[in-house]
Design an enzyme around this catalytic site. Structure first.
Site, PDB file in Angstrom:
ATOM      1  N   HIS A 374     -26.057  36.439  50.049  1.00  0.00           N
ATOM      2  CA  HIS A 374     -25.074  37.528  50.087  1.00  0.00           C
ATOM      3  C   HIS A 374     -23.852  37.228  50.948  1.00  0.00           C
ATOM      4  CE1 HIS A 374     -27.617  40.735  48.230  1.00  0.00           C
ATOM      5  NE2 HIS A 374     -28.590  39.966  48.682  1.00  0.00           N
ATOM      6  N   LYS A 565     -16.276  51.262  54.723  1.00  0.00           N
ATOM      7  CA  LYS A 565     -17.169  50.096  54.735  1.00  0.00           C
ATOM      8  C   LYS A 565     -17.381  49.725  56.193  1.00  0.00           C
ATOM      9  CE  LYS A 565     -14.007  47.826  52.219  1.00  0.00           C
ATOM     10  NZ  LYS A 565     -14.589  47.036  51.153  1.00  0.00           N
ATOM     11  N   ARG A 566     -18.328  48.819  56.484  1.00  0.00           N
ATOM     12  CA  ARG A 566     -18.480  48.375  57.868  1.00  0.00           C
ATOM     13  C   ARG A 566     -17.148  47.856  58.392  1.00  0.00           C
ATOM     14  NH1 ARG A 566     -23.807  48.445  60.228  1.00  0.00           N
ATOM     15  NH2 ARG A 566     -22.748  47.294  61.874  1.00  0.00           N
ATOM     16  N   LYS A 571     -12.859  42.099  56.616  1.00  0.00           N
ATOM     17  CA  LYS A 571     -12.572  43.166  55.659  1.00  0.00           C
ATOM     18  C   LYS A 571     -11.170  43.748  55.873  1.00  0.00           C
ATOM     19  CE  LYS A 571     -17.504  44.464  55.387  1.00  0.00           C
ATOM     20  NZ  LYS A 571     -17.952  44.325  54.001  1.00  0.00           N
ATOM     21  N   THR A 673     -19.560  46.492  46.880  1.00  0.00           N
ATOM     22  CA  THR A 673     -20.179  47.416  45.927  1.00  0.00           C
ATOM     23  C   THR A 673     -19.480  48.776  46.014  1.00  0.00           C
ATOM     24  OG1 THR A 673     -21.848  47.718  47.652  1.00  0.00           O
ATOM     25  CG2 THR A 673     -22.479  46.409  45.745  1.00  0.00           C
ATOM     26  N   LYS A 677     -18.158  51.800  43.200  1.00  0.00           N
ATOM     27  CA  LYS A 677     -18.375  53.255  43.299  1.00  0.00           C
ATOM     28  C   LYS A 677     -17.045  54.009  43.190  1.00  0.00           C
ATOM     29  CE  LYS A 677     -22.218  52.035  46.258  1.00  0.00           C
ATOM     30  NZ  LYS A 677     -22.613  51.768  47.666  1.00  0.00           N
TER      31      LYS A 677
HETATM   32  N1  GPU Z   1     -23.814  41.945  53.033  1.00  0.00           N
HETATM   33 BR1  GPU Z   1     -25.468  38.590  54.488  1.00  0.00          BR
HETATM   34  C1  GPU Z   1     -24.197  42.902  53.947  1.00  0.00           C
HETATM   35  O1  GPU Z   1     -23.923  44.093  53.769  1.00  0.00           O
HETATM   36  N2  GPU Z   1     -24.904  42.539  55.045  1.00  0.00           N
HETATM   37  C2  GPU Z   1     -25.294  41.259  55.257  1.00  0.00           C
HETATM   38  O2  GPU Z   1     -25.950  40.962  56.265  1.00  0.00           O
HETATM   39  C3  GPU Z   1     -24.923  40.308  54.280  1.00  0.00           C
HETATM   40  C4  GPU Z   1     -24.172  40.656  53.199  1.00  0.00           C
HETATM   41  C5  GPU Z   1     -23.073  42.396  51.835  1.00  0.00           C
HETATM   42  C6  GPU Z   1     -21.818  41.624  51.481  1.00  0.00           C
HETATM   43  O3  GPU Z   1     -20.946  41.584  52.582  1.00  0.00           O
HETATM   44  C7  GPU Z   1     -21.140  42.332  50.307  1.00  0.00           C
HETATM   45  O4  GPU Z   1     -20.020  41.611  49.885  1.00  0.00           O
HETATM   46  C8  GPU Z   1     -22.121  42.500  49.162  1.00  0.00           C
HETATM   47  O5  GPU Z   1     -21.568  43.322  48.175  1.00  0.00           O
HETATM   48  C9  GPU Z   1     -23.421  43.124  49.648  1.00  0.00           C
HETATM   49  O6  GPU Z   1     -23.965  42.395  50.733  1.00  0.00           O
HETATM   50  C10 GPU Z   1     -24.471  43.186  48.560  1.00  0.00           C
HETATM   51  O7  GPU Z   1     -24.585  41.958  47.922  1.00  0.00           O
END
Ligand code: GPU
Length: 833
Positions: A374, A565-566, A571, A673, A677
């Site tokens: 991810h 988002k975080r 970002k 994601t 949404k």
């Molecule tokens: N992502 Br690795 C997180 O939210 N936390 C993590 O520790 C890691 C990845 C996210 C990605 O930043 C985001 O781009 C992606 O859409 C999401 O995972 C689901 O795949």
């Protein structure tokens, strides 16, 4: 394959009983019955929470038969099961979602209202289980929804954190973290299954021995034991009988823990052991994409992985199969590297405990496990120091060394003499303090490796996993992320859902591609008017909510421009701020400037130890404080930071958005994601060619997407030629004015130090290249402004965005996984009356 079950339902056919009946009178009776017998309250003494609990039990009663039927089919040897291993499941509130999925929203609403209560109020009081940080955990939740809706037998395996992600408050513009006591009033959705508890071992040492057939074996003599107690939550599918299980493990001390110590009079020591055991599932690490290397985190990972694998093995054996065919009954997906110790633990269970030969065990392990990556961020790639790993999991470290030595032998055969490549591929990073590379372990131990959007999967092959790709290209694939339209449209946006239903029926909720039928409606002025009115109403609701929560009044007739988002530098929330300050600066210089009014809304949590992210929050709130009060601009600009962004709040905010900010530096957001949404709810996107933005733009059409910024190759080229942010500052007058205004203390009561770390970082390093993308972003925002003022065309684009989002249903993602990685089929369940 359709299977039928004839489990007793404990209700008399033909008679509506209080546990299953759906008639209005029955629902009312059941509701008050649960209030009395489960919650122990009479209506005159009941609080809203009591009523919520009574309703939750009433709904739970109505899914139990299907849940037990689904549990029952898992025991059949021929039924294949997907196990989704994830350290995070960000489920969001259950009640409303279950009402939608069970298709009982309308009768329940009527029953509750006839009882003199408000259903929305009961739905809103549910404390959401925040057992995740952000995108990764929420993706796991969307995937559970789609697995059940597609009738694929599946179990989500994770940790039952007692404290989930912290609640965020904003005090004096800064983030303050408050512990999340989500279990405070009890959790009506979970069922504890102590009879299926398992033992987990840590520490100690290993001992070689010879078994009775004269074979060399190793025995692990652990230093301590904890128990894993499963807590099960039903996961309803939409309009199907499948109700899957989310099984979360809680750590407890073994029952016999205290005897020796207790008998020796060490009462305190005995109780302390219990406390120490239970800390394993106490709290979620609140860092997103940032590893810390803390021992407790590795304990958590091993804890839930070992619990889950033991559970899987028990189910395999109880179904009448032997372990030789584990991969035929189970497919286990590792959600990032957090569960990747599964590779070593499954080997240990098969070889040490179940006495399989190494090669045989390895074949089963790699055929059972698959790995989803991810992130490409180097700081998020998990590594554990060899010494820490060995002290906690001595046997697993040996197993990893053995896997590595066999693996590197193969690499040597393939690339004789290529020591550099060997060093890159090795599961052990030999540089400095030696460490175990969890991504390498996951790659070697899996039969499939996937990224989460097309661009991300390509970049994985080119960069972080390049050497693995060259060695084993057949393992690599892409599965673009998706989100569930049940929660993110039907539940969160009932008004838009009703409008869509009126136009094209309701088949789109399970076949999101059918939203395409709305394309023609974009040319229908009447439909556009209705669409606009729905959006306007929802914006007004959000405006009320903002006023209640923050005291800031916002005008629902302005453009709602939202970034939730975080908070993370990659970002680039601060790029958004640079644009706001640009507009502020323009309006101050030319108060008659023609522009659509805009409301900028932010939400998101910063990791508690991430100073830059916390300062970005303070920057947003400080700019807001000045802008919102300045009569020269405040009719056209408002800036709001909404505290405590979570799933519940997401459900309010996506439907109200008109512009979705997806502005990460190209190449760094794996997928995103939230972008999906927003677009599903009719927002237009301003974004870079990053993550799933690329595919969203392909789907909605370039003319319906606001694109800006460098492409990945341009980012790489600029970086390799030597990026100098200062040159952008000096050559762009507005950019300079904007940065100078922030640095001057204009937004910080004259304090020039407050934002210095942010400003200096931008001017001297700017690792995420805000300054390079600044002008392109501002130009693109000006285009947005012009487009918004052509309101008929804006609504057209909004409808087309929603209409073309079919690809981003998590149903499509799950079908991709099921076909290409899991070989899992739907198993429709028939329940005999
Ligand atoms: N992502 Br690795 C997180 O939210 N936390 C993590 O520790 C890691 C990845 C996210 C990605 O930043 C985001 O781009 C992606 O859409 C999401 O995972 C689901 O795949």
């Amino acid at each position: 394959m359709t299977v039928s079950t004839n489990l007793p339902s404990f209700h008399t056919p033909g008679v509506e009983d209080d546990r299953t009946g759906l008639g209005i009178e029955t629902l009312k009776r059941a509701f008050f019955d649960n209030l009395y017998y489960v919650q122990g309250k009479l209506p005159n003494r009941a609080s809203t929470v009591d009523y919520y609990m009574a309703l939750a039990y009433t709904v739970r009663d109505r899914l139990l038969q299907r849940w037990l039927a689904t549990e029952d089919i898992l025991t059949r040897p021929e039924v294949r099961i997907v196990g989704y291993l994830s350290a995070e499941f960000l489920m969001g509130p259950h009640l409303g979602n279950n009402l939608i999925n069970l298709d009982i929203y309308a009768p329940v609403k009527q029953a509750i209202e006839e009882s003199g209560l408000n259903l929305q109020e009961l739905i809103d009081i549910e404390e959401e289980p925040g057992l995740g940080n952000g995108g990764l955990g929420r993706l796991a939740a969307c995937y559970l929804d789609s697995l059940a809706s597609l009738q694929i037998p599946a179990i989500g395996y994770g940790i039952r954190y007692e404290f989930g992600i912290f609640d965020q408050e904003i005090v004096d513009g800064w983030q303050v973290e408050i512990t999340d006591k989500w279990l405070k009033y009890g959790n009506p959705w979970e069922v504890a299954r102590p009879e299926e508890a398992v033992e987990i071992k840590f520490g100690g040492y290993t001992q070689p021995y010879t078994d009775d057939q004269g074979r060399y074996r190793v025995r692990w003599v652990p230093g301590s034991t904890v128990m894993g107690i499963p807590y099960d939550t039903p996961i309803t599918g939409y309009n199907v009988n499948t109700v899957n299980t989310l099984r979360l493990w809680k750590a407890e001390a073994p029952e016999s823990f205290d005897f020796t110590a207790f008998n020796q009079g060490d009462y305190w020591g005995a109780v302390n052991d219990k406390v120490v055991s239970e800390t394993i599932s106490k709290v979620l690490y609140p860092n997103d994409e940032q590893i810390q290397g803390k021992q407790l985190r590795l304990q958590q990972q091993f804890f839930f992985v070992s619990c889950s694998l033991q559970d899987v093995i028990r189910r395999q054996l109880e179904s009448g199969r032997t372990l030789d065919t584990l991969h035929e009954k189970f497919s286990l997906q590792m959600n990032d590297t957090h569960p990747s110790v599964a590779v070593a633990e499954l080997m240990r269970l098969l070889v040490d405990e179940h006495m399989l030969e190494w090669d045989h065990a390895w074949d089963i392990t790699t055929r059972t496990l698959a790995y989803t990556n991810h992130t490409l961020l180097p700081e998020a790639l998990e590594k554990w120091s060899v010494s820490l790993f060995g002290s906690l999991l001595p046997r697993h470290l040996e197993i990893i060394f053995e896997i590595n030595s066999r693996f590197l032998d193969q690499v040597r055969l393939r690339y004789p003499g290529d020591e550099a490549r060997l060093g890159q591929l090795s599961l052990i990073d030999e540089g400095g303090d030696r460490s175990v590379r969890m991504a390498n372990l996951a790659c070697v131990g899996s039969h499939a490796i996937n990224g989460v959007a097309a661009l991300h999967s390509e970049l994985l092959k080119k960069t972080v996993l390049h050497d693995f790709y060259e060695l084993m290209p057949e393992k690599f694939c892409n599965v673009t992320n998706g989100v569930t339209p049940r929660r993110w449209l039907a539940l969160s946006n009932p008004r838009l859902t009703a409008l869509i239903d009126r136009r094209i029926g309701n088949g789109w909720l399970t076949h999101l591609d059918r939203l395409r039928e709305l394309e023609s409606a974009a040319d229908d002025a009447g439909f556009r008017h209705e669409w606009r009115m729905v959006k306007r109403d929802i914006k007004a609701d959000l405006a009320d909510h903002i006023a209640n929560r923050t005291g800031i009044s916002v005008n629902p007739d302005t453009l709602f421009d939202i970034q939730v988002k975080r908070i993370h530098e990659y970002k680039r929330q601060h790029l958004n701020v640079l644009h706001i300050v640009t507009l502020y600066h323009r309006l101050k210089q030319n108060p008659n400037q023609d522009m659509a009014g805009r409301t900028f809304i932010f939400g998101g949590k910063a990791a508690p130890g991430y100073d830059m992210a916390k300062r970005i929050i303070k920057l947003i709130t400080s700019v807001g404080d000045v802008v919102n009060k300045d009569p020269d601009v405040s009719d056209r600009l408002r800036v709001v930071f909404l505290p405590d962004y979570n799933v519940t709040f997401g459900q309010r905010v996506y439907p109200a958005a008109e512009l979705s900010e997806q502005i990460s530096l190209a190449g760094l957001e794996a997928s995103g994601t939230g972008n999906m949404k927003f677009s599903m709810n009719g927002a237009l996107t301003i974004g870079t060619l990053d993550g799933a933005n690329v595919e969203i733009r392909e789907e909605v059409g370039a003319e319906n997407f606001f694109l800006f910024g460098m492409k990945t190759e341009e980012v790489t080229a600029l970086r390799s030629q030597g990026y100098n942010p200062m040159s952008y500052y000096h050559s762009n007058e507005t950019l300079k004015a904007v940065i100078d205004l922030i640095a001057s203390g204009h937004f910080s009561h004259g304090d020039r130090e407050l934002f210095r770390p942010l400003i200096d970082n931008l001017l001297y390093h700017d690792p995420y290249m805000l300054l390079a993308d600044y002008q392109s972003y501002v130009d693109c925002q000006d285009q947005v402004d012009r487009a918004y003022r052509d309101s008929e065309n804006w609504v057209r684009m909004s409808i087309l965005n929603a209409a073309r989002m079919g690809k981003f249903s998590s149903d499509r993602s799950i079908q991709d996984y099921a076909q290409t990685i899991w070989q899992a089929d739907a198993v429709p369940i028939e329940i005999e009356a």
